[in-house]
Scaffold this motif. Structure first.
Motif, mmCIF file in Angstrom:
data_model
loop_
_atom_site.group_PDB
_atom_site.id
_atom_site.type_symbol
_atom_site.label_atom_id
_atom_site.label_comp_id
_atom_site.label_asym_id
_atom_site.label_seq_id
_atom_site.Cartn_x
_atom_site.Cartn_y
_atom_site.Cartn_z
ATOM 1 N N LEU A 19 0.828 -1.209 0.000
ATOM 2 C CA LEU A 19 0.000 0.000 0.000
ATOM 3 C C LEU A 19 0.864 1.262 0.000
ATOM 4 O O LEU A 19 0.550 2.240 -0.690
ATOM 5 C CB LEU A 19 -0.922 0.006 1.224
ATOM 6 N N LEU A 20 1.959 1.249 0.765
ATOM 7 C CA LEU A 20 2.842 2.408 0.787
ATOM 8 C C LEU A 20 3.433 2.659 -0.595
ATOM 9 O O LEU A 20 3.498 3.811 -1.048
ATOM 10 C CB LEU A 20 3.958 2.198 1.805
ATOM 11 N N ALA A 21 3.847 1.598 -1.279
ATOM 12 C CA ALA A 21 4.403 1.754 -2.618
ATOM 13 C C ALA A 21 3.371 2.317 -3.587
ATOM 14 O O ALA A 21 3.660 3.233 -4.370
ATOM 15 C CB ALA A 21 4.930 0.408 -3.119
ATOM 16 N N VAL A 22 2.148 1.778 -3.532
ATOM 17 C CA VAL A 22 1.096 2.243 -4.441
ATOM 18 C C VAL A 22 0.714 3.687 -4.147
ATOM 19 O O VAL A 22 0.583 4.511 -5.062
ATOM 20 C CB VAL A 22 -0.136 1.314 -4.341
ATOM 21 N N CYS A 23 0.540 4.022 -2.874
ATOM 22 C CA CYS A 23 0.159 5.389 -2.504
ATOM 23 C C CYS A 23 1.253 6.380 -2.876
ATOM 24 O O CYS A 23 0.972 7.504 -3.304
ATOM 25 C CB CYS A 23 -0.143 5.464 -1.011
ATOM 26 N N PHE A 24 2.502 5.976 -2.706
ATOM 27 C CA PHE A 24 3.619 6.833 -3.080
ATOM 28 C C PHE A 24 3.604 7.106 -4.581
ATOM 29 O O PHE A 24 3.811 8.245 -5.025
ATOM 30 C CB PHE A 24 4.927 6.147 -2.677
ATOM 31 N N ALA A 25 3.342 6.051 -5.385
ATOM 32 C CA ALA A 25 3.289 6.223 -6.836
ATOM 33 C C ALA A 25 2.085 7.057 -7.263
ATOM 34 O O ALA A 25 2.193 7.923 -8.148
ATOM 35 C CB ALA A 25 3.251 4.853 -7.514
ATOM 36 N N VAL A 26 0.939 6.821 -6.635
ATOM 37 C CA VAL A 26 -0.253 7.596 -6.968
ATOM 38 C C VAL A 26 -0.057 9.072 -6.622
ATOM 39 O O VAL A 26 -0.426 9.967 -7.383
ATOM 40 C CB VAL A 26 -1.484 7.028 -6.233
ATOM 41 N N GLY A 27 0.548 9.340 -5.477
ATOM 42 C CA GLY A 27 0.830 10.723 -5.101
ATOM 43 C C GLY A 27 1.748 11.406 -6.089
ATOM 44 O O GLY A 27 1.556 12.580 -6.437
ATOM 45 N N GLY A 28 2.773 10.682 -6.590
ATOM 46 C CA GLY A 28 3.672 11.257 -7.587
ATOM 47 C C GLY A 28 2.972 11.575 -8.886
ATOM 48 O O GLY A 28 3.247 12.600 -9.528
ATOM 49 N N ALA A 29 2.021 10.712 -9.292
ATOM 50 C CA ALA A 29 1.305 10.944 -10.538
ATOM 51 C C ALA A 29 0.304 12.090 -10.409
ATOM 52 O O ALA A 29 0.212 12.955 -11.299
ATOM 53 C CB ALA A 29 0.596 9.661 -10.964
ATOM 54 N N SER A 63 16.253 -0.092 -4.590
ATOM 55 C CA SER A 63 16.138 1.061 -3.696
ATOM 56 C C SER A 63 14.693 1.306 -3.298
ATOM 57 O O SER A 63 14.387 1.593 -2.127
ATOM 58 C CB SER A 63 16.723 2.300 -4.373
ATOM 59 N N PHE A 64 13.783 1.189 -4.262
ATOM 60 C CA PHE A 64 12.364 1.403 -3.956
ATOM 61 C C PHE A 64 11.842 0.309 -3.039
ATOM 62 O O PHE A 64 11.003 0.563 -2.163
ATOM 63 C CB PHE A 64 11.551 1.440 -5.247
ATOM 64 N N LEU A 65 12.335 -0.924 -3.207
ATOM 65 C CA LEU A 65 11.929 -2.017 -2.323
ATOM 66 C C LEU A 65 12.415 -1.773 -0.900
ATOM 67 O O LEU A 65 11.684 -2.012 0.069
ATOM 68 C CB LEU A 65 12.482 -3.341 -2.851
ATOM 69 N N ILE A 66 13.646 -1.282 -0.761
ATOM 70 C CA ILE A 66 14.165 -0.962 0.570
ATOM 71 C C ILE A 66 13.300 0.108 1.234
ATOM 72 O O ILE A 66 12.954 0.010 2.422
ATOM 73 C CB ILE A 66 15.633 -0.505 0.472
#
Length: 312
Positions: A19-29, A63-66
């Protein structure tokens, strides 16, 4: 039953990391940060020989996985250990996450990198952080099973009353410690890198005390900025300490991990900063956040842990 609980908890934590990865990507877009970054990379000339800046490092996924594992795992630990639930818990996670991961950290960018960043990037970073935190906080609380309170609650010892002077003293200690540690790690970790000094066009300073005098005479605003950031840290860490209702040792550990986990953002590709500079900032902020976070968690723990009550 215990194995099933462990597996279920592990799956919930992995879901929170995703969820953190998805939310981070959605926020960037949604904020336009991705578009600005792509335009910056496309328009950037070839870097000089002494500043190798690869536009897209091949270890981006690692890096993104970390970042997602550190951030998602730490927040999962805090949420699972919290005695709060529902919107109260989600609000605390949002305020603390956005305040430290974006607001407090990007104040340095506003002060030191405004002339190096593309137009609109700082605003996009603040918007991206707000969107990501606002999406992640309630979804993570829901995914980790903390939206509803437990049917049987452990007894909670009342907060020990503190005098106003004691609170002010603790906050003052944290502000002074923040300013000192910020300059200490900045000099002994980051400023020792010659490439970083060239990037910021700063002089080589012989000792730490010389650097303090130099900053006081030429850039006195750095002390005021650090003190203001200290107040943001205190305001954001206090809800986390309150919601845990843990011992001082656990509060110190939790605050240190939460403060430090966001430094992994510096491991992500950065087309505007040389890799050597970013890596120096990573070690600088990692050491600083671990030390200051532990101190803040210790001093902001105003209550004792709930006593264990034997069933009659």
């Amino acid at each position: 039953m215990a194995l099933r609980t462990i597996l279920l908890t592990g799956l919930r934590i992995l879901a929170a990391c995703l969820l953190l990865a998805v939310c981070f990507a959605v926020g960037g877009a949604l904020s336009g940060l991705d578009k600005i970054a792509q335009q910056t990379v496309a328009s950037q000339p070839a870097p000089p020989a002494n500043q190798q800046v690869p536009p897209m490092p091949k270890d981006f996924l690692r890096s993104f996985l970390i970042f997602t594992l550190c951030g998602g795992g730490t927040l999962s630990y805090l949420i699972l250990r919290s005695r709060w639930h529902s919107w109260m818990l989600a609000g605390a996670v949002f305020v603390s996450t956005y305040g430290i991961s974006t607001v407090a950290s990007q104040l340095d960018s506003v002060a030191l990198l405004s002339n190096k960043l593309p137009q609109g990037m700082i605003r996009a970073i603040f918007v991206q952080g707000a969107i990501a935190a606002a999406l992640f906080a309630p979804l993570a609380v829901l995914a980790l099973g903390k939206w509803r309170g437990a049917s049987v609650r452990a007894p909670v010892s009342p907060a020990a009353p503190l005098k106003f002077g004691s609170i002010l003293l603790r906050v003052a200690i944290l502000v002074v410690a923040f300013v000192f540690l910020y300059l200490f790690f900045g000099y002994y970790v980051a400023w020792r890198n010659p490439e970083l000094r060239r990037f910021y066009e700063g002089p080589e300073l012989a000792t730490f005390w010389v650097s303090l005098r130099h900053n006081w005479t030429s850039s006195r605003w750095i002390y005021a900025l650090a003190a203001f950031r200290a107040l943001i840290y205190v305001a954001c860490l206090y809800p986390l300490v309150r919601m845990l209702h843990a011992s001082r040792r656990e509060s110190a550990l939790a605050a240190a991990l939460f403060s430090a986990c966001w430094t992994t953002l510096l491991l992500l590709p950065n087309p505007l900063m040389p890799a050597s500079v970013a890596r120096s900032h990573f070690w600088e902020t990692l050491g600083f956040n671990l030390v200051f976070g532990a101190l803040a968690g210790w001093l902001l723990c105003f209550t004792a842990p709930a006593p264990q009550v034997e069933p009659s």
